[in-house]
Scaffold this motif. Structure first.
Motif, PDB file in Angstrom:
ATOM      1  N   VAL A  81     108.237 -27.825  -3.118  1.00 24.80           N
ATOM      2  CA  VAL A  81     109.258 -28.333  -2.207  1.00 24.80           C
ATOM      3  C   VAL A  81     110.264 -29.117  -3.044  1.00 24.80           C
ATOM      4  CG1 VAL A  81     109.727 -29.809  -0.216  1.00 24.80           C
ATOM      5  CG2 VAL A  81     107.581 -28.489  -0.324  1.00 24.80           C
ATOM      6  N   ARG A  83     114.390 -31.026  -3.036  1.00 21.40           N
ATOM      7  CA  ARG A  83     115.555 -31.510  -2.285  1.00 21.40           C
ATOM      8  C   ARG A  83     116.684 -31.696  -3.286  1.00 21.40           C
ATOM      9  NH1 ARG A  83     112.400 -36.880  -0.961  1.00 21.40           N
ATOM     10  NH2 ARG A  83     112.507 -37.855  -3.001  1.00 21.40           N
ATOM     11  N   THR A 104     116.991 -28.920   1.477  1.00 20.24           N
ATOM     12  CA  THR A 104     115.553 -28.989   1.248  1.00 20.24           C
ATOM     13  C   THR A 104     115.043 -27.553   1.270  1.00 20.24           C
ATOM     14  OG1 THR A 104     115.426 -31.102   2.421  1.00 20.24           O
ATOM     15  CG2 THR A 104     113.363 -29.921   2.075  1.00 20.24           C
ATOM     16  N   ASN A 105     114.227 -27.203   0.295  1.00 24.16           N
ATOM     17  CA  ASN A 105     113.690 -25.851   0.214  1.00 24.16           C
ATOM     18  C   ASN A 105     112.184 -25.881   0.025  1.00 24.16           C
ATOM     19  OD1 ASN A 105     116.568 -25.761  -0.970  1.00 24.16           O
ATOM     20  ND2 ASN A 105     116.156 -23.663  -0.382  1.00 24.16           N
ATOM     21  N   VAL A 106     111.524 -24.907   0.635  1.00 19.26           N
ATOM     22  CA  VAL A 106     110.101 -24.653   0.412  1.00 19.26           C
ATOM     23  C   VAL A 106     110.033 -23.296  -0.274  1.00 19.26           C
ATOM     24  CG1 VAL A 106     107.848 -24.301   1.476  1.00 19.26           C
ATOM     25  CG2 VAL A 106     109.444 -25.966   2.461  1.00 19.26           C
TER      26      VAL A 106
END
Length: 123
Positions: A81, A83, A104-106
């Motif tokens: 994860v 940001r 924000t990325n997963v």
């Protein structure tokens, strides 16, 4: 190369693919069951994500998208994860335009390949 370095390279590749304005370049980096949350709504699955991204490409001509201040919130062997802050500039309706926000990325590892599972961009 350590895991964080590989993940940062993935994000750089993602940024570069975005700036080529061709969803065919982005598609291999996105999970089929991905979800993207943008200002204009939520987009579930690769087909909905494609439609949303292609709409952006058609609306913001010559867009330059940059990711800044990338921070890793959580990192594991098959899930990460991050940001960051992003900026964009281009031409909208024939006029110069720009903006900025937070992302924000997963990211998940599937079959040995990192894929974007979730992206949330906000102002």
């Amino acid at each position: 190369m350590d895991l964080v370095t590989r993940l940062a390279a993935f994000m750089s590749w993602y940024e570069q693919a975005t700036n080529r304005h061709d969803f065919g370049e982005l598609a291999p980096l996105i999970a089929e069951d991905g979800t993207y949350w943008f200002s204009d709504g939520s987009h579930q699955g690769i087909d909905a994500i494609r439609a949303a991204v292609e709409k952006t490409f058609a609306t913001i001509l010559d867009e330059v998208y940059t990711i800044e201040g990338l921070e890793w919130v959580a990192v594991a062997d098959e899930l990460a994860v991050c940001r960051y802050r992003f900026r964009w500039s281009g031409t909208v309706g024939g006029e110069p335009a720009s903006g900025a926000g937070r992302g924000t990325n997963v990211i998940v590892k599937r079959d040995g390949t990192w894929k974007m599972l979730h992206e949330h961009l906000s102002r």
